[in-house]
Design a protein around this motif. Structure first.
Motif, PDB file in Angstrom:
ATOM      1  N   PHE A 232      -2.443  -7.906 -33.449  1.00 49.05           N
ATOM      2  CA  PHE A 232      -3.351  -8.255 -34.551  1.00 49.05           C
ATOM      3  C   PHE A 232      -2.588  -8.055 -35.849  1.00 49.05           C
ATOM      4  N   ASP A 233      -2.770  -8.970 -36.787  1.00 48.95           N
ATOM      5  CA  ASP A 233      -2.085  -8.828 -38.073  1.00 48.95           C
ATOM      6  C   ASP A 233      -2.899  -9.469 -39.183  1.00 48.95           C
ATOM      7  N   VAL A 234      -2.698  -8.939 -40.381  1.00 45.63           N
ATOM      8  CA  VAL A 234      -3.363  -9.466 -41.584  1.00 45.63           C
ATOM      9  C   VAL A 234      -2.343  -9.523 -42.710  1.00 45.63           C
ATOM     10  N   HIS A 235      -2.346 -10.594 -43.471  1.00 46.54           N
ATOM     11  CA  HIS A 235      -1.569 -10.625 -44.714  1.00 46.54           C
ATOM     12  C   HIS A 235      -2.456 -11.150 -45.832  1.00 46.54           C
ATOM     13  N   ARG A 236      -2.176 -10.652 -47.027  1.00 45.11           N
ATOM     14  CA  ARG A 236      -2.945 -11.038 -48.218  1.00 45.11           C
ATOM     15  C   ARG A 236      -2.500 -12.419 -48.702  1.00 45.11           C
ATOM     16  N   LEU A 268       3.053 -15.249 -36.105  1.00 42.47           N
ATOM     17  CA  LEU A 268       4.209 -14.782 -35.327  1.00 42.47           C
ATOM     18  C   LEU A 268       4.276 -13.254 -35.288  1.00 42.47           C
ATOM     19  N   HIS A 269       3.723 -12.590 -36.311  1.00 41.41           N
ATOM     20  CA  HIS A 269       3.689 -11.124 -36.262  1.00 41.41           C
ATOM     21  C   HIS A 269       2.730 -10.650 -35.166  1.00 41.41           C
ATOM     22  N   ALA A 270       1.571 -11.269 -35.096  1.00 43.82           N
ATOM     23  CA  ALA A 270       0.608 -10.894 -34.048  1.00 43.82           C
ATOM     24  C   ALA A 270       1.210 -11.177 -32.669  1.00 43.82           C
TER      25      ALA A 270
HETATM   26 MG    MG Z   1       2.648  -8.700 -40.581  1.00 43.39          MG
END
Ligand code: MG
Length: 388
Positions: A232-236, A268-270
């Motif tokens: 799981f990932d989040v970016h602003r 791609l981070h998730a």
């Molecule tokens: Mg990330």
């Protein structure tokens, strides 16, 4: 043939070789597939065969700690020599006190020999002093010249690939080995040929391949376990960013972009975290710390590739990956097919093994307010050596 005429058969299993072409500290014949050592699997058809009265393993004494358990269970071992030829001779010598009529010599690195192949070799020994299993050669074989060009094309119809077990009348093989001392031969049949003994050819089998390379090893593994991982990932989301909006390796046209140390590809981070999770390898931050300048503006496909390298190193392959991108805008549905293709490419699988979904949160929360984009990924890995 009455019982008194039944030939006494011994089998010599040659396990003394090193395994320089196979990665890892443990020599290949002592590695495990499906919970059993390659050597144990190679021994089984000989130990179970009703006509084989003794089975001897020729091993490197430096590997004693690896075969200790088998030795303690009563398996018979003797020390091998520097070459395969010397090792087989050591085995023949160890049998000399109570010599068998016939002897089978088998490579421990061929753990998939069938009972039928053994039977065919034994049957041929009734009429020949030497018999070997062979398979037809599929590739056209070229003889290379010293100039690095083709010197000759060998007629394929006449060519055979030799396998083991190779069977011999014990006294004839022992005599041929003694005569062959000082010359190097690659198999026992060649030693008999040099002694002028006709060698019968019987049908081998395709699965009776010699385990040589890492690829051979991985092919042999049963898919013994599955491992699942999620990420799981989040970016602003920010305006006026000097970078494109990257999601799942695809550039999405937008006035906004994601903020982050690398290219901030939330998808791609998730995905990287899902792979690392399945491998039990921690998380993306441990492998690629944001404090490390190497990852500034990095293409996030690097992270997926590194996670995949770790997976392959352990004989794990991706069965499927499923991803959800959570964004109010921009509209992602026109890019899902490209994302799916890019993710499949990075994972080294077909597009059909990857799914990329896009959803909104109905205007709710930080994604609903277009303050950021979130991504989830799940992957299933098929592990061939229990990923240990
Ligand atoms: Mg990330």
């Amino acid at each position: 043939m009455d019982l008194a005429d039944t030939p006494r058969v011994a089998a010599i299993i040659v396990a003394a070789g090193s395994s320089s072409r196979l990665a890892g500290d443990v020599p290949k014949v002592y590695r495990r597939t499906g919970g059993k050592m390659v050597l144990e699997q190679a021994l089984e058809p000989f130990l179970q065969h009703p006509n084989i009265s003794s089975v001897l393993v020729v091993a490197n004494p430096q590997h004693a700690h690896l075969y200790k358990e088998l030795h303690e269970q009563g398996m018979w071992f003797c020390a091998g020599g520097k070459t395969r030829q010397e090792s087989v001779y050591a085995g023949l010598d160890a049998l000399a006190d109570n010599p068998p009529d016939w002897v089978l010599v088998h490579d421990a690195a061929r753990p998939l020999v069938s009972r039928e192949v053994i039977d065919r070799v034994l049957a041929a020994l009734a009429t020949h002093a030497a018999a070997i299993p062979c398979t037809p050669v599929k590739d056209t074989i070229k003889q290379a010249s010293p100039q690095g060009t083709v010197g000759a094309t060998l007629p394929r119809g006449d060519l055979r690939a030799a396998q083991t077990p190779q069977g011999f009348h014990y006294a004839a093989l022992l005599a041929a080995h003694m005569a062959a001392k000082g010359n190097e031969y690659t198999d026992d049949a060649a030693i008999m040929e040099a002694a002028g003994v006709p060698v019968a050819i019987v049908e081998g089998c395709e699965q009776n391949q010699k385990l040589t390379t890492l690829a051979d090893w991985q092919r042999m593994q049963p898919a013994s376990s599955m491992r699942v991982g999620n990420g799981f990932d989040v970016h602003r989301l920010i305006a006026n960013a000097q970078r494109p909006l990257m999601i799942c390796g695809v550039e999405v046209p937008s006035d906004l972009a994601l903020e982050g140390h690398s290219d901030a590809d939330v998808g791609l981070h998730a995905l990287t975290d899902a792979l690392l999770g399945a491998l039990g390898e921690g998380d993306i931050g441990e492998h690629f710390p944001p404090s490390d300048d190497r990852w500034r503006n990095a293409d996030s496909s690097l992270f997926v590739r590194e996670a995949m390298r770790l997976a392959r190193e352990r004989g794990a392959a991706v069965s499927n990956a499923d991803m959800t991108i959570i964004a109010e805008s921009p509209k992602l549905s026109p890019f899902k097919a490209a994302m799916r293709a890019r993710v499949a490419e990075l994972l080294g699988v077909a597009s059909s093994q990857v799914n990329v979904k896009a959803t909104t949160t109905e205007g709710l929360g930080f994604t609903g307010r277009k303050e950021g984009i979130a991504a989830q990924a799940s992957v299933l890995l098929m592990c061939k050596n229990e990923c240990d």
